[in-house]
Design an enzyme around this catalytic site. Structure first.
Site, mmCIF file in Angstrom:
data_model
loop_
_atom_site.group_PDB
_atom_site.id
_atom_site.type_symbol
_atom_site.label_atom_id
_atom_site.label_comp_id
_atom_site.label_asym_id
_atom_site.label_seq_id
_atom_site.Cartn_x
_atom_site.Cartn_y
_atom_site.Cartn_z
ATOM 1 N N PHE A 1 -16.184 -29.460 2.648
ATOM 2 C CA PHE A 1 -15.089 -31.091 2.146
ATOM 3 C C PHE A 1 -15.653 -30.736 0.950
ATOM 4 O O PHE A 1 -15.088 -30.986 -0.792
ATOM 5 C CB PHE A 1 -14.903 -31.957 2.659
ATOM 6 C CG PHE A 1 -14.149 -32.610 1.933
ATOM 7 C CD1 PHE A 1 -12.746 -32.661 1.741
ATOM 8 C CD2 PHE A 1 -14.479 -33.751 1.565
ATOM 9 C CE1 PHE A 1 -12.182 -34.153 1.399
ATOM 10 C CE2 PHE A 1 -14.284 -34.781 0.975
ATOM 11 C CZ PHE A 1 -12.962 -34.619 0.570
ATOM 12 N N ARG B 1 -18.500 -39.063 11.279
ATOM 13 C CA ARG B 1 -18.085 -39.803 11.230
ATOM 14 C C ARG B 1 -19.216 -41.028 13.029
ATOM 15 O O ARG B 1 -19.000 -40.970 13.251
ATOM 16 C CB ARG B 1 -16.996 -39.359 12.032
ATOM 17 C CG ARG B 1 -15.647 -38.482 11.420
ATOM 18 C CD ARG B 1 -14.625 -39.353 11.479
ATOM 19 N NE ARG B 1 -13.326 -37.940 11.518
ATOM 20 C CZ ARG B 1 -13.082 -36.943 11.455
ATOM 21 N NH1 ARG B 1 -13.257 -37.100 12.646
ATOM 22 N NH2 ARG B 1 -12.663 -36.185 11.027
#
Length: 546
Positions: A367, A432
């Site tokens: 990403f 995360r």
């Protein structure tokens, strides 16, 4: 000629100011995740920072840049006044108010839900309303772009719409389509939950609706980069665009293929059948077609330029290119990084291989490399290219080397940041999370690689501030030319096009095909949630948000 220079500069400076601040947050997050001791390293602060970083980069930087660049293209490519200038300023005001609402909510600890949102966690309703205002502002921009092209076509019957404007309108139409998903999620599910009007939320439906937007939003970010590839880079290299028709086809294919593919982000979600996951995987592979067309066309365009500059032999044209021009250098660096992030994308869209890297640092690496490696570096190049037309100030012998150093620093920093993430993701490093326990011998070896990524993050921050400095310095220089008369060089096709087929000069046909593809891709995955409603998950309001 740019008549509304203030409008364009207002958008771009908001974008770049937020970008610089978000870059600092990103480097700090890498510091927190490393074995080194970082200040303010509490998990709550970390996730608030991640939310601010993602919101600033993915929503504010990109939306304001796309809007500002779109206004620039509409005036310079069409050679006429921008319609709806008051509406454009209104859209700008909506976006600024919305961005401030979102940032303030994050800073008060009531919006640590990451930029992709993760129900049943919900932020304060003011965070979501702020983002809705940014999107509404972008819808107004989309309408202005469509109207500008329609009026030009009315006044120039049968003439090809300039490629830069054709691509800008393709992006506007794609954006209107893709934001329907997140708008439905926010207005129907998330905002009512944030206000406390319901105590449960169907997480499967919210993730499905967000997937509608999640992949196509990347192409909303990418379109300006591809516009620069086709319409600015060949001219900057001193050559011609190999094929304008190829460019038009590429932008149409991006419109068609970028929208009905978001479900590949949900390969591991149990709510959807493997049959529809296969369909989405197949459709996602089609996105490689316009990318490969672009790589071929721009490489051929650069070869034309190199040979016109005296390059001989099989690869001598590469050496002959004017690599001292920021637009040429940025295009070369963007293409180099595109191979890495494009290869990673092929893995992400493949069901079996996706299972190996799902929710690991590999996804984060891919990403960031596509966003920072191809998107943002071309935003830099576009800014350097158009700033003289906006300010009337030309870069001097000191400014150009500084621009090149900034581009090199950014590219090197991005590779140093993301390549270790790819390796760690293949070895199972999860994403995360705020901290790793490096005392655990099973993952202790991750530590040095995370420190390497931190070094890349520091280089990126240095490059980000050098970029802002470079632009600010141009404002400080005395005017050398009239900004109104500053030349804007769009590439001329190798074979000038007098007429193009109607299908490649408008979007009526493609809108029909997009509608069909979206029904095929999303009608059945969404319908069961209405037919068999879920009791939903209990909502958790972050920081007592309400």
């Amino acid at each position: 000629m740019v008549r509304n220079r203030g409008l364009v500069l207002a958008h771009l400076w908001v974008a770049f100011a937020v970008f610089a601040a978000a870059s600092v947050l990103g480097a700090w997050q890498m510091w927190v995740r490393s074995p080194l001791s970082a200040p303010f390293a509490e998990p709550q602060t970390y996730f608030a920072s991640v939310t601010a970083h993602g919101t600033g980069m993915a929503y504010v930087l990109t939306t304001f840049f796309v809007m500002g660049f779109g206004y620039f293209v509409a005036e310079t490519a069409l050679g006429r006044d921008l319609p709806g200038v008051r509406a454009a300023w209104g859209a700008y005001a909506l976006g600024v108010i919305g961005a401030i609402m979102a940032v303030v909510t994050i800073m008060t600890g009531r919006a640590s839900v990451l930029y992709t949102f993760y129900p049943p966690m919900t932020a304060s309703a003011f965070y979501y309303i702020g983002l809705v205002l940014v999107v509404v502002g972008s819808w107004i921009w989309s309408a202005i772009m469509i109207i500008a092209m329609a009026r030009w076509k009315r006044d120039n019957p049968g003439q090809p719409v300039p490629l830069a404007m054709f691509a800008t309108v393709a992006n506007a139409i794609m954006w209107l389509w893709t934001t329907l998903g997140v708008a439905a999620e926010l207005l129907i599910q998330v905002i009512p939950a944030a206000f406390g009007w319901t105590e449960t939320i169907d997480v499967g439906l919210s993730r499905t609706l967000f997937s509608w937007t999640l992949h196509a939003i990347v192409y909303f970010w990418l379109f300006p980069a591809y516009i620069a590839f086709y319409t600015m880079a060949p001219a900057a290299a001193g050559g011609r665009l190999y094929s304008e028709t190829m460019g038009r086809l590429s932008f149409v294919l991006f419109l068609l293929y970028s929208l009905p593919v978001g479900l590949h982000h949900l390969f591991m979600d149990p709510e959807h059948s493997t049959g529809f996951k296969f369909i989405q995987s197949f459709l996602t592979f089609l996105v490689t077609i316009p990318t490969l067309l672009t790589v071929f066309t721009i490489t051929a365009s650069f070869e034309i330029a190199g040979r016109l500059r005296g390059g001989t032999g099989l690869f001598g044209w590469i050496r002959a290119l004017p690599w001292d021009r920021p637009m040429v250098l940025a295009t070369g660096l963007a293409f180099f990084m595109l191979w890495f992030c494009g290869g990673g994308g092929l893995i992400n869209m493949s069901y079996g291989m996706n299972a190996m890297v799902h929710n690991t640092s590999w996804v984060t690496a891919h990403f960031h490399l596509i966003f920072g490696g191809t998107v943002v570096i071309m935003y830099f190049a576009i800014a350097y290219e158009i700033w003289p037309a906006l300010t009337g100030r030309l870069p001097d012998a000191v400014a150009l080397p500084s621009q090149r150093r900034q581009l090199w620093t950014w590219a090197i920093g991005m590779l140093i940041l993301t390549l270790p993430w790819h390796w760690l993701g293949l070895n199972g490093q999860w994403r995360r999370v705020a901290h790793f326990d490096y005392a655990d011998p099973a993952i202790a070896w991750w530590g040095p690689w995370v420190v390497v990524s931190l070094i890349g993050g520091v280089l990126l921050v240095m490059s980000a501030f050098l970029f802002v400095w470079n632009l600010a310095q141009l404002h400080e220089k005395p005017k050398q030319i009239s900004a109104a008369a500053a030349p804007v060089a769009y590439a001329v096709p190798l074979h000038p096009v007098a007429r193009v087929p109607a299908a490649l000069n408008g979007f009526a046909l493609w809108n029909v095909l997009v509608r069909v593809l979206m029904i095929v891709a999303y009608a059945w995955p969404i319908a069961p949630f209405a037919v068999y409603p879920s009791p939903g998950a209990v909502i958790h309001r972050v920081g007592g948000a309400g």
